[in-house]
Scaffold this active site. Sequence first.
Site, PDB file in Angstrom:
ATOM      1  N   CYS A  39       2.969  75.230  -8.181  1.00 16.66           N
ATOM      2  CA  CYS A  39       4.401  75.431  -7.969  1.00 16.66           C
ATOM      3  C   CYS A  39       5.025  74.206  -7.282  1.00 16.66           C
ATOM      4  O   CYS A  39       5.174  73.175  -7.908  1.00 16.66           O
ATOM      5  CB  CYS A  39       4.645  76.724  -7.197  1.00 16.66           C
ATOM      6  SG  CYS A  39       6.359  77.303  -7.302  1.00 16.66           S
TER       7      CYS A  39
ATOM      8  N   HIS B 275       1.718  80.862 -10.309  1.00  9.84           N
ATOM      9  CA  HIS B 275       0.794  81.133  -9.203  1.00  9.84           C
ATOM     10  C   HIS B 275      -0.457  81.837  -9.727  1.00  9.84           C
ATOM     11  O   HIS B 275      -0.445  83.059  -9.941  1.00  9.84           O
ATOM     12  CB  HIS B 275       1.470  81.998  -8.133  1.00  9.84           C
ATOM     13  CG  HIS B 275       2.516  81.282  -7.359  1.00  9.84           C
ATOM     14  ND1 HIS B 275       2.236  80.560  -6.229  1.00  9.84           N
ATOM     15  CD2 HIS B 275       3.850  81.148  -7.578  1.00  9.84           C
ATOM     16  CE1 HIS B 275       3.354  80.023  -5.758  1.00  9.84           C
ATOM     17  NE2 HIS B 275       4.348  80.358  -6.567  1.00  9.84           N
TER      18      HIS B 275
ATOM     19  N   GLU C  80      -3.080  82.496  -8.125  1.00  5.50           N
ATOM     20  CA  GLU C  80      -3.770  83.217  -7.053  1.00  5.50           C
ATOM     21  C   GLU C  80      -3.352  84.680  -6.939  1.00  5.50           C
ATOM     22  O   GLU C  80      -4.045  85.473  -6.299  1.00  5.50           O
ATOM     23  CB  GLU C  80      -3.545  82.503  -5.706  1.00  5.50           C
ATOM     24  CG  GLU C  80      -2.120  82.506  -5.192  1.00  5.50           C
ATOM     25  CD  GLU C  80      -1.266  81.358  -5.691  1.00  5.50           C
ATOM     26  OE1 GLU C  80      -0.244  81.056  -5.050  1.00  5.50           O
ATOM     27  OE2 GLU C  80      -1.602  80.763  -6.743  1.00  5.50           O
TER      28      GLU C  80
ATOM     29  N   SER D  70     -14.342  95.336  21.438  1.00  2.00           N
ATOM     30  CA  SER D  70     -13.232  96.275  21.292  1.00  2.00           C
ATOM     31  C   SER D  70     -13.648  97.515  20.517  1.00  2.00           C
ATOM     32  O   SER D  70     -12.899  98.492  20.461  1.00  2.00           O
ATOM     33  CB  SER D  70     -12.086  95.601  20.543  1.00  2.00           C
ATOM     34  OG  SER D  70     -12.461  95.329  19.206  1.00  2.00           O
ATOM     35  N   GLY D  71     -14.836  97.471  19.901  1.00  2.00           N
ATOM     36  CA  GLY D  71     -15.242  98.553  19.026  1.00  2.00           C
ATOM     37  C   GLY D  71     -14.832  98.311  17.590  1.00  2.00           C
ATOM     38  O   GLY D  71     -15.193  99.076  16.693  1.00  2.00           O
ATOM     39  N   GLY D  72     -14.061  97.241  17.351  1.00  2.00           N
ATOM     40  CA  GLY D  72     -13.594  96.922  16.017  1.00  2.00           C
ATOM     41  C   GLY D  72     -14.581  96.073  15.235  1.00  2.00           C
ATOM     42  O   GLY D  72     -15.636  95.677  15.730  1.00  2.00           O
ATOM     43  N   VAL D  73     -14.202  95.757  14.002  1.00  2.00           N
ATOM     44  CA  VAL D  73     -15.075  95.025  13.087  1.00  2.00           C
ATOM     45  C   VAL D  73     -15.357  93.607  13.594  1.00  2.00           C
ATOM     46  O   VAL D  73     -16.516  93.179  13.675  1.00  2.00           O
ATOM     47  CB  VAL D  73     -14.445  94.957  11.674  1.00  2.00           C
ATOM     48  CG1 VAL D  73     -15.311  94.133  10.740  1.00  2.00           C
ATOM     49  CG2 VAL D  73     -14.240  96.358  11.124  1.00  2.00           C
ATOM     50  N   ASP D  74     -14.291  92.881  13.933  1.00  2.00           N
ATOM     51  CA  ASP D  74     -14.443  91.453  14.234  1.00  2.00           C
ATOM     52  C   ASP D  74     -15.322  91.198  15.450  1.00  2.00           C
ATOM     53  O   ASP D  74     -16.258  90.391  15.395  1.00  2.00           O
ATOM     54  CB  ASP D  74     -13.061  90.806  14.437  1.00  2.00           C
ATOM     55  CG  ASP D  74     -12.158  90.978  13.234  1.00  2.00           C
ATOM     56  OD1 ASP D  74     -12.691  91.163  12.123  1.00  2.00           O
ATOM     57  OD2 ASP D  74     -10.931  90.956  13.406  1.00  2.00           O
ATOM     58  N   SER D  75     -15.030  91.877  16.551  1.00  2.00           N
ATOM     59  CA  SER D  75     -15.814  91.622  17.772  1.00  2.00           C
ATOM     60  C   SER D  75     -17.252  92.112  17.607  1.00  2.00           C
ATOM     61  O   SER D  75     -18.190  91.516  18.143  1.00  2.00           O
ATOM     62  CB  SER D  75     -15.158  92.282  18.995  1.00  2.00           C
ATOM     63  OG  SER D  75     -15.184  93.690  18.904  1.00  2.00           O
ATOM     64  N   SER D  76     -17.444  93.195  16.837  1.00  2.00           N
ATOM     65  CA  SER D  76     -18.801  93.719  16.627  1.00  2.00           C
ATOM     66  C   SER D  76     -19.656  92.745  15.819  1.00  2.00           C
ATOM     67  O   SER D  76     -20.813  92.482  16.157  1.00  2.00           O
ATOM     68  CB  SER D  76     -18.740  95.078  15.916  1.00  2.00           C
ATOM     69  OG  SER D  76     -18.014  96.014  16.672  1.00  2.00           O
TER      70      SER D  76
END
Length: 505
Positions: A76, A163, A165, A217-223
């Site tokens: 583009c 585009h 993508e 935190s119990g979340g995905v990223d920190s785990s």
Amino acid sequence: MKILILDFGSQYTQLIARRVRELNVYCEIHPYNKIPKIESDIKGIILSGSPCSVREENAPDIELSQFGELPVLGVCYGAQLLAQKNGGEVFPSTIREYGRAIMQTSSNSKLLASVPQNSQVWMSHGDTITAVPENIEIIASTPTVKVAGYKFKNKEIYGIQFHPEVTHSIDGKQIIQNYVVDICGCTQDWTPDAFIESTIKTIKEKVGNDKVVLGLSGGVDSSVAAILIHKAIGTNLFCIFVDNGLLRKNEFEEVLASYKHMGLNVKGVDAKNQFYQALEGLSDPEAKRKAIGRVFVEVFDQEAHKIQDVKWLGQGTIYPDVIESVSVKGPSATIKSHHNVGGLPDFMKLQILEPLNTLFKDEVRNVGKNLGIDQLILGRHPFPGPGLAIRILGDITADKVKILQEVDYIFIKALRDQQLYDKVWQAGAILLPVQSVGVMGDERTYEKVVALRAVSSVDGMTADWVHLPYEFLADVSNEIINKVKGVNRVVYDISSKPPATIEWE
């Protein structure tokens, strides 16, 4: 091997990167005005779209000679820029083309190999390339755009007006694969297992025998970040899970229990009262966020100092956090300052360790799956950092938190029981600063109103409300009103993002 994506401010730039990553090829996004040194591991350059016009006086620009003989793909705005800089002409479109278009290909170009005639592509532009220089060959057109795709003669430099993508470009993935694999020669070996192996090795080399502290935190990223670091340094990782009094019902105890099964060294800290005191009397959402952030730093810093000789702070920063904290127009136009990017390390005088800062959320989940992390953690809905504080509109009290925890618990449990949880990207309840008249038994009531929210999304940038079955909503509403004292009315939020946001504050 990697592909370098130069961002001119397009809303689709992250999508380009996601599509390249889906081909198991590593890529990085950098602002067009902060291009890294071109090393031998860079095999190709992609120029993104932009909200700007190449005809503007101060339009984003780059010096192409720095790329040497590397293949270049302009998308583009990138295509218009390449054409204009080489003697082509770009003018406002006589017919502005937004949305679906049907593409005809006119050559045996490598870029469009295996792409059939009449392939649907997605257009989004107000300018058009009206003339191309002699050294450019047109390779694709649509009924209203003559130059929908082109190639430089004798060079692997391409431009496409559409585009590839976005999913609306039916053969977009094939086009990106043609460029990345066949034209740039990238090997498709960037897999979760390869990432895990190289990241653990890097952490070992970087950290050595030093100690690392990480806030869970119990979340995905920190785990996932915690398990990666744990596999590299073992018991030298110290995890802290802070109960700020704004978590979901039973979450503090359940998360701590789940981490014990994972072999992590975790300490739970009950700091509810400190957070409630700091939030007393605050109603403004930004003021609540700042108060929560300040107390978290104080509590976390206090706990970290109890561990001798800690030198590193581990964080679950992921790639969108990093991208969104860097502007394509300099610091004055930064999109947002993310809580995981900067701030806390300066306060604590620790070096920062971010093993996931090159991954998108779906890639983090794939890595977590290969690490053997429980699906209950990997499949958890996103939960806001300030917790229930921004789902309680107005001031925060322990009583309000308890009411919302009970409502949220009933809603989330019902989603799980009816096998709807995994079909929803994010769900939760909001306590409104509204009271309504009701009748319970023969008595008049004047109690609180709660709103239920459930959305579907891929990455949170856009979201649609989920069409939950009426019978399900009726049962949940009935259970909430019967079981949660203080609530006599339940509503369901049917707003999409945009124009609304996922959270109410």
